[in-house]
Design a protein around this motif. Sequence first.
Motif, PDB file in Angstrom:
ATOM      1  N   PRO A 163      62.691 -73.395  43.910  1.00  0.00           N
ATOM      2  CA  PRO A 163      63.598 -74.388  43.451  1.00  0.00           C
ATOM      3  C   PRO A 163      63.529 -75.832  44.186  1.00  0.00           C
ATOM      4  O   PRO A 163      63.721 -76.896  43.423  1.00  0.00           O
ATOM      5  CB  PRO A 163      65.042 -73.827  43.274  1.00  0.00           C
ATOM      6  CG  PRO A 163      64.782 -72.334  43.330  1.00  0.00           C
ATOM      7  CD  PRO A 163      63.346 -72.129  44.301  1.00  0.00           C
ATOM      8  N   PHE A 223      70.383 -74.221  31.280  1.00  0.00           N
ATOM      9  CA  PHE A 223      70.456 -74.377  32.829  1.00  0.00           C
ATOM     10  C   PHE A 223      71.457 -73.326  33.484  1.00  0.00           C
ATOM     11  O   PHE A 223      72.660 -72.977  33.230  1.00  0.00           O
ATOM     12  CB  PHE A 223      70.992 -75.656  33.178  1.00  0.00           C
ATOM     13  CG  PHE A 223      70.826 -76.136  34.554  1.00  0.00           C
ATOM     14  CD1 PHE A 223      69.729 -76.520  35.099  1.00  0.00           C
ATOM     15  CD2 PHE A 223      71.647 -75.521  35.667  1.00  0.00           C
ATOM     16  CE1 PHE A 223      69.621 -77.034  36.499  1.00  0.00           C
ATOM     17  CE2 PHE A 223      71.900 -76.173  36.815  1.00  0.00           C
ATOM     18  CZ  PHE A 223      70.751 -76.697  37.507  1.00  0.00           C
ATOM     19  N   PRO A 231      72.452 -72.217  37.151  1.00  0.00           N
ATOM     20  CA  PRO A 231      72.602 -72.270  38.829  1.00  0.00           C
ATOM     21  C   PRO A 231      72.108 -71.345  39.684  1.00  0.00           C
ATOM     22  O   PRO A 231      71.434 -71.488  40.549  1.00  0.00           O
ATOM     23  CB  PRO A 231      74.064 -72.557  39.030  1.00  0.00           C
ATOM     24  CG  PRO A 231      74.698 -73.142  37.964  1.00  0.00           C
ATOM     25  CD  PRO A 231      73.956 -72.294  36.700  1.00  0.00           C
ATOM     26  N   ASN A 273      69.408 -69.686  39.087  1.00  0.00           N
ATOM     27  CA  ASN A 273      67.807 -69.855  38.994  1.00  0.00           C
ATOM     28  C   ASN A 273      67.518 -70.859  40.339  1.00  0.00           C
ATOM     29  O   ASN A 273      66.412 -70.807  40.769  1.00  0.00           O
ATOM     30  CB  ASN A 273      67.428 -70.430  37.960  1.00  0.00           C
ATOM     31  CG  ASN A 273      67.521 -69.533  36.741  1.00  0.00           C
ATOM     32  OD1 ASN A 273      67.601 -68.364  36.912  1.00  0.00           O
ATOM     33  ND2 ASN A 273      67.644 -69.967  35.465  1.00  0.00           N
ATOM     34  N   LEU A 274      68.393 -71.403  41.058  1.00  0.00           N
ATOM     35  CA  LEU A 274      68.397 -72.310  42.080  1.00  0.00           C
ATOM     36  C   LEU A 274      68.546 -71.547  43.465  1.00  0.00           C
ATOM     37  O   LEU A 274      68.404 -72.083  44.477  1.00  0.00           O
ATOM     38  CB  LEU A 274      69.193 -73.437  42.018  1.00  0.00           C
ATOM     39  CG  LEU A 274      68.856 -74.145  40.752  1.00  0.00           C
ATOM     40  CD1 LEU A 274      69.970 -75.502  40.846  1.00  0.00           C
ATOM     41  CD2 LEU A 274      67.518 -74.800  40.543  1.00  0.00           C
ATOM     42  N   GLY A 296      65.876 -74.814  36.420  1.00  0.00           N
ATOM     43  CA  GLY A 296      67.167 -74.359  36.005  1.00  0.00           C
ATOM     44  C   GLY A 296      66.996 -73.602  35.033  1.00  0.00           C
ATOM     45  O   GLY A 296      68.016 -72.703  34.563  1.00  0.00           O
TER      46      GLY A 296
END
Length: 471
Positions: free
Chosen positions: A57, A204, A206, A208-209, A285
Amino acid sequence: MRNLVRRKAMTAAKDQPEHHRLARTLSWPHLVALGVGAIVGTGILTLIGVGADRAGPAVLLSFVVAGLICACAALCYAEMASMIPASGSAYTYSYAVLGEIFAWIVGWSLILEYSLVVATVAVGWSGYAVGFLKGLGIALPEFLTHGPTADGRFGINLPAILIIGVVAWLLMLGTRESARVNSALVVLKLITLALFVAVALPHFDPANLQPFAPFGYGSTPGEGGVKFGVMGAAAIIFFAFYGFDAISTAAEEAKEPERDLAIGIVGSMVACTLIYMIVAAAAVGALPFGRFSDSAEPLALILREIGQGGIATIVAAAAAIALPTVLLAFLYGQSRIFLVMARDGFLPRGLAKVSPRGTPARITAATAAVVAVLAALTPLDMIASLANAGTLCAFVGVAACVLVSRRRDPDARRPFRVPGAWIVAPLAILGCIYLFTSLQAVTQWSFLVWNLLGLAVYFLYARRRSGLTRS
């Protein structure tokens, strides 16, 4: 030594022989569209997956780093283009400011940059086109959709060859005609990216970050010599930002080059940096990076993974239609650089002859033939990385030209001036050098070998045929 650093006085376009003279048909909106068309392309539509694979990310930071370095270089290009409104880009500026040997090295590096960029974009376009055809139920034979692979599979990328041929034909048709087509396709490309953001952003997550920078923030060697981390990814993501330099090759075809070139270069760079940050944030995201990092069509894959197969088909189709704007901009730029090198005697002078339509048809056709072979037989990440090396060399050369010209001739007319030149230009030089050290070792050695070959060509052939030697 005096011969090696002899400088060329710039000749006004109107003073060129008529059969070497290009037609002035472009205004600043055409140049902004040319820049946006060149910048927004394979980098965001294809290489975002490669960047995510190397930085996770934190590829968002890689975009920021590469964008800042390119912004410094873009300001330097704008100053030199307004001072020396002649075709040839970094090669021409280096010849006028630094001297012949430096101009040759930069020109030789630009051959590498533009040839490999066109090949890279053609390969990226092929990935989207093949994906779009599959969505329609049309499957090409697998060996006709890629070049030879690392695991020994033979292939020839037929779609890449075809699109290069189409774009070359359009450029030979006429500059104004190709500019109009480019402007229309740029609008389509921007609408496509806006559609992707509108659909992906609501997904999106978060989570995934996390972890944000799994490979660190520097440049760490990995398997096969590939550099991982934020800076390692920035060295390849850098490919996504350049393209504004193609605008400077249009100097002899701009109606008011002293004004229009600076507007085109700076305007397109600002617009594209904003676009990239929004699209990259929506991409990383919406889906864990590992699920799209090895895809030839990452944005379309993300849409399919979040259940938007219909939109994915539209994005793939639009990318297949709009990506050729990058091909058009770089093939255009390369033909103009080769045109100037042919005028100077470094290439056969017969290639400098323009057609009755005012386009360098001979050199466009020859360039297209070379890059078609590259696109048909070379993997995407290898040619993108090597293209970056050639571009970094050209950017260093232009930033150096700004510093030398400011020192040598501080009172020269500069319609556009780099703000804080003694800060911005050194930042561009140091940033480009650092990005070069972040490229994988095989790329660095390949670039060195390419330039050693170039020096051999210069001393054995080009130096004696130089226009300055003849005069």
